[in-house]
Motif scaffolding. Structure first.
Motif, PDB file in Angstrom:
ATOM      1  N   GLN A 180      -8.856  10.703 -19.964  1.00 42.78           N
ATOM      2  CA  GLN A 180      -9.474   9.444 -19.545  1.00 42.78           C
ATOM      3  C   GLN A 180      -8.952   9.000 -18.180  1.00 42.78           C
ATOM      4  O   GLN A 180      -9.722   8.569 -17.318  1.00 42.78           O
ATOM      5  N   ILE A 181      -7.649   9.121 -17.985  1.00 51.01           N
ATOM      6  CA  ILE A 181      -7.058   8.728 -16.705  1.00 51.01           C
ATOM      7  C   ILE A 181      -7.601   9.603 -15.579  1.00 51.01           C
ATOM      8  O   ILE A 181      -7.949   9.113 -14.497  1.00 51.01           O
ATOM      9  N   GLN A 182      -7.691  10.888 -15.829  1.00 53.64           N
ATOM     10  CA  GLN A 182      -8.195  11.804 -14.801  1.00 53.64           C
ATOM     11  C   GLN A 182      -9.637  11.486 -14.447  1.00 53.64           C
ATOM     12  O   GLN A 182     -10.004  11.472 -13.261  1.00 53.64           O
TER      13      GLN A 182
ATOM     14  N   HIS B 170       1.932   0.851  -5.852  1.00 53.38           N
ATOM     15  CA  HIS B 170       0.602   0.944  -6.448  1.00 53.38           C
ATOM     16  C   HIS B 170       0.640   1.712  -7.768  1.00 53.38           C
ATOM     17  O   HIS B 170      -0.071   1.371  -8.722  1.00 53.38           O
ATOM     18  N   ALA B 171       1.456   2.764  -7.831  1.00 50.10           N
ATOM     19  CA  ALA B 171       1.576   3.536  -9.066  1.00 50.10           C
ATOM     20  C   ALA B 171       2.173   2.698 -10.179  1.00 50.10           C
ATOM     21  O   ALA B 171       1.723   2.738 -11.334  1.00 50.10           O
ATOM     22  N   GLU B 172       3.175   1.896  -9.847  1.00 53.02           N
ATOM     23  CA  GLU B 172       3.803   1.048 -10.857  1.00 53.02           C
ATOM     24  C   GLU B 172       2.855  -0.069 -11.303  1.00 53.02           C
ATOM     25  O   GLU B 172       2.847  -0.445 -12.482  1.00 53.02           O
ATOM     26  N   VAL B 173       2.075  -0.598 -10.369  1.00 50.80           N
ATOM     27  CA  VAL B 173       1.091  -1.623 -10.736  1.00 50.80           C
ATOM     28  C   VAL B 173       0.064  -1.041 -11.690  1.00 50.80           C
ATOM     29  O   VAL B 173      -0.312  -1.659 -12.704  1.00 50.80           O
ATOM     30  N   PHE B 174      -0.409   0.150 -11.377  1.00 51.91           N
ATOM     31  CA  PHE B 174      -1.389   0.812 -12.247  1.00 51.91           C
ATOM     32  C   PHE B 174      -0.800   1.037 -13.629  1.00 51.91           C
ATOM     33  O   PHE B 174      -1.437   0.734 -14.657  1.00 51.91           O
ATOM     34  N   SER B 175       0.426   1.546 -13.691  1.00 55.56           N
ATOM     35  CA  SER B 175       1.062   1.824 -14.978  1.00 55.56           C
ATOM     36  C   SER B 175       1.259   0.546 -15.782  1.00 55.56           C
ATOM     37  O   SER B 175       0.996   0.506 -16.995  1.00 55.56           O
ATOM     38  N   SER B 176       1.714  -0.503 -15.119  1.00 53.20           N
ATOM     39  CA  SER B 176       1.955  -1.779 -15.817  1.00 53.20           C
ATOM     40  C   SER B 176       0.656  -2.376 -16.341  1.00 53.20           C
ATOM     41  O   SER B 176       0.579  -2.821 -17.499  1.00 53.20           O
TER      42      SER B 176
ATOM     43  N   ARG C 177       3.189   9.151 -12.769  1.00 50.84           N
ATOM     44  CA  ARG C 177       3.110  10.508 -12.209  1.00 50.84           C
ATOM     45  C   ARG C 177       1.674  10.891 -11.912  1.00 50.84           C
ATOM     46  O   ARG C 177       1.375  11.523 -10.890  1.00 50.84           O
ATOM     47  N   ALA C 178       0.768  10.541 -12.823  1.00 49.59           N
ATOM     48  CA  ALA C 178      -0.640  10.874 -12.621  1.00 49.59           C
ATOM     49  C   ALA C 178      -1.192  10.156 -11.386  1.00 49.59           C
ATOM     50  O   ALA C 178      -1.933  10.748 -10.593  1.00 49.59           O
ATOM     51  N   PHE C 179      -0.825   8.898 -11.216  1.00 52.01           N
ATOM     52  CA  PHE C 179      -1.304   8.134 -10.054  1.00 52.01           C
ATOM     53  C   PHE C 179      -0.796   8.759  -8.760  1.00 52.01           C
ATOM     54  O   PHE C 179      -1.554   8.939  -7.802  1.00 52.01           O
ATOM     55  N   ARG C 180       0.489   9.119  -8.726  1.00 49.66           N
ATOM     56  CA  ARG C 180       1.053   9.714  -7.505  1.00 49.66           C
ATOM     57  C   ARG C 180       0.477  11.105  -7.244  1.00 49.66           C
ATOM     58  O   ARG C 180       0.386  11.531  -6.091  1.00 49.66           O
ATOM     59  N   HIS C 181       0.089  11.791  -8.306  1.00 51.44           N
ATOM     60  CA  HIS C 181      -0.497  13.131  -8.133  1.00 51.44           C
ATOM     61  C   HIS C 181      -1.889  13.027  -7.507  1.00 51.44           C
ATOM     62  O   HIS C 181      -2.246  13.841  -6.648  1.00 51.44           O
ATOM     63  N   PHE C 182      -2.673  12.049  -7.916  1.00 57.04           N
ATOM     64  CA  PHE C 182      -4.037  11.908  -7.385  1.00 57.04           C
ATOM     65  C   PHE C 182      -4.054  11.172  -6.052  1.00 57.04           C
ATOM     66  O   PHE C 182      -4.970  11.366  -5.246  1.00 57.04           O
ATOM     67  N   TYR C 183      -3.066  10.300  -5.831  1.00 57.96           N
ATOM     68  CA  TYR C 183      -2.998   9.559  -4.569  1.00 57.96           C
ATOM     69  C   TYR C 183      -1.615   9.785  -3.938  1.00 57.96           C
ATOM     70  O   TYR C 183      -0.763   8.897  -3.932  1.00 57.96           O
ATOM     71  N   PRO C 184      -1.378  10.991  -3.412  1.00 63.87           N
ATOM     72  CA  PRO C 184      -0.024  11.314  -2.914  1.00 63.87           C
ATOM     73  C   PRO C 184       0.392  10.516  -1.699  1.00 63.87           C
ATOM     74  O   PRO C 184       1.591  10.393  -1.414  1.00 63.87           O
ATOM     75  N   THR C 185      -0.542   9.930  -0.964  1.00 64.34           N
ATOM     76  CA  THR C 185      -0.189   9.177   0.252  1.00 64.34           C
ATOM     77  C   THR C 185       0.136   7.720  -0.038  1.00 64.34           C
ATOM     78  O   THR C 185       0.583   6.998   0.851  1.00 64.34           O
ATOM     79  N   GLU C 186      -0.112   7.293  -1.271  1.00 62.94           N
ATOM     80  CA  GLU C 186       0.135   5.882  -1.598  1.00 62.94           C
ATOM     81  C   GLU C 186       1.611   5.664  -1.920  1.00 62.94           C
ATOM     82  O   GLU C 186       2.329   6.584  -2.332  1.00 62.94           O
TER      83      GLU C 186
ATOM     84  N   PRO D 100      -7.520   3.865  -4.112  1.00 60.88           N
ATOM     85  CA  PRO D 100      -6.399   3.715  -5.049  1.00 60.88           C
ATOM     86  C   PRO D 100      -6.107   2.259  -5.405  1.00 60.88           C
ATOM     87  O   PRO D 100      -5.668   1.985  -6.528  1.00 60.88           O
ATOM     88  N   LYS D 101      -6.350   1.339  -4.469  1.00 65.37           N
ATOM     89  CA  LYS D 101      -6.093  -0.078  -4.761  1.00 65.37           C
ATOM     90  C   LYS D 101      -7.018  -0.573  -5.869  1.00 65.37           C
ATOM     91  O   LYS D 101      -6.595  -1.279  -6.794  1.00 65.37           O
TER      92      LYS D 101
END
Length: 425
Positions: free
Chosen positions: A400-402, A381-387, A368-377, A412-413
């Protein structure tokens, strides 16, 4: 017209008060008044004239005019000052308040707000004229108008309140104790979007539903004889979103935040109770790091600078939360990083009704945090970041994430593939 007559009367009174003694001194040298009879007669007449004009002016004010005094401790004080300053018919006598605002380009913009300066101001409300006087150092505003109807002041105060609340829309006010009363701390802050705070799945909604249900159930509490107040405790590691959630919640509810530092060595049990009872309406009382109030209090060695200062005791906090004189309709949020340091008496229902653990981010929060900061991605990419982040560490806070996203907000990549850099924050 009546203001003009009053002003003329006051001018004549001051003029007579100034010239009559000089005239009497001149007549005293005249032979006709040598015996003193004429001098005595003029003296009596001048005294009667002075006192009579003063009494007549006072009677005129009491019979034909109504005055309302607003002290600085009243919520209407700042509303009225702000409303007066923006009226086009107000006399041009201002004090300036300079404010700075950072623009999107990074530059600083300077703004100037005008407030009524100490002294008299004149304005119209409908067909009635008003005189407004701001007094320093007692910090009061006195409103005077012709007539005996108090309803005109109610209309004026309602207009001032509506104007002030309209200007504070989408803004959150912060209050802190100053002296014996709550004072606004700094400028109003832009309300934080509720969805920008990412607690665990369903946690924000659970707290939101509980607070809104409490606010709309006053009669339910009254019918059952239960004090209408609610206490919340958010506990967990630092940087996980406890204070951020409270700030966002206050903005969503259009409430102000009253911050009480109960670890302050100058705060006593009586002052704590006073501030809890006198908090502004439609506000959330925030007690941050409540565990800090009880640290190192048993030490025999005390700082000499703190000698004679009162301290808040556990019983003082308990009485302030649910004592006999505790206020109704009150919402209290407490935060702590160490819930195990709190006394069980503080945690019982009635003082803390809802306890929520706000801990490190899980995989769903990271996405959720990834999609909030990078809404166009895309979601990949969000799942890769989370994993990647879940494999790297199990204890990462939203702060820390923020901070990591803010550093790589245009890439974002890179953010999704280099999660090991989060450990630097």
């Amino acid at each position: 017209m009546l203001y003009v007559l009053l002003h003329i009367g006051q001018t004549i009174y001051r003029y007579l008060k100034m010239i009559v003694p000089e005239a009497l001194a001149t007549l005293g040298d005249n032979q006709l008044f040598g015996a003193g009879f004429g001098l005595f007669t003029l003296g009596v007449a001048a005294s009667v004239l002075r006192k009579g004009s003063a009494v007549a002016l006072q009677l005129l004010r009491r019979r034909l005019m109504t005055t309302l005094e607003i002290p600085v401790s009243d919520h209407s004080y700042h509303w009225v000052l702000e409303w007066i300053a923006h009226r086009p018919d107000m006399s041009c006598h201002f004090s300036v308040k300079t404010a700075f605002q950072k623009l999107h380009s990074g530059k600083i913009s300077t703004g100037f707000a005008f407030v009524p300066s100490p002294g008299s101001h004149y304005m119209w409300l409908g067909k009635l004229s008003f005189s407004a006087n701001q007094h320093i150092p007692y910090e009061t505003v006195t409103l005077t108008t012709i007539g005996r109807k108090k309803e005109v002041f109610e209309d004026l105060l309602l207009q001032a309140r509506t104007f002030a609340l309209q200007r504070q829309k989408n803004m959150t006010l912060i209050f802190k104790p100053m002296g014996a009363e709550w004072r606004q701390f700094g400028e109003p802050q832009r309300s934080r979007p509720f969805q920008s705070v990412m607690l665990a799945a369903g946690q924000s909604e659970k707290l939101w539903n509980d607070v809104t249900q409490f606010l709309h159930s006053q009669q339910w509490y009254i019918d059952r004889g239960i004090p209408h107040r609610r206490g919340y405790l958010l506990h967990g590691p630092p940087g996980c979103g406890k204070t951020s959630f409270i700030t966002a919640l206050a903005g969503e509810l259009e409430c102000s935040i009253c911050i009480l530092n109960i670890g302050d060595w100058t705060l006593s049990d009586d002052r704590l109770l006073h501030f809890m009872v006198s908090a502004p309406p439609q506000s959330i009382i925030l007690l941050e790091d409540v565990d800090a109030a009880f640290l190192d209090r048993s030490s025999e060695v005390q700082d000499p600078r703190r000698q004679g200062m009162n301290m808040v005791s556990l019983s003082g906090i308990l009485n302030a939360l649910d004592g006999v004189v505790s206020s109704e309709g009150r919402i209290v949020f407490m935060t702590t990083n160490y819930i195990d340091r709190l006394d069980k008496a503080l945690l019982r229902p009635g003082r803390v009704d809802v306890k929520e653990l706000v801990t490190y981010a899980d995989a769903e929060q990271m996405c959720r945090a990834f999609r909030h900061f990078y809404p166009t991605e895309n979601t990949e990419h969000a799942e890769v970041f989370s994993s990647n982040l879940s494999k790297f560490t199990e204890k990462v806070s939203m702060a820390q994430i923020q901070a990591f996203f803010m550093l790589h907000r245009t890439d974002p990549k890179y953010a999704s593939e280099n999660v090991n850099e989060i450990s630097k924050y």
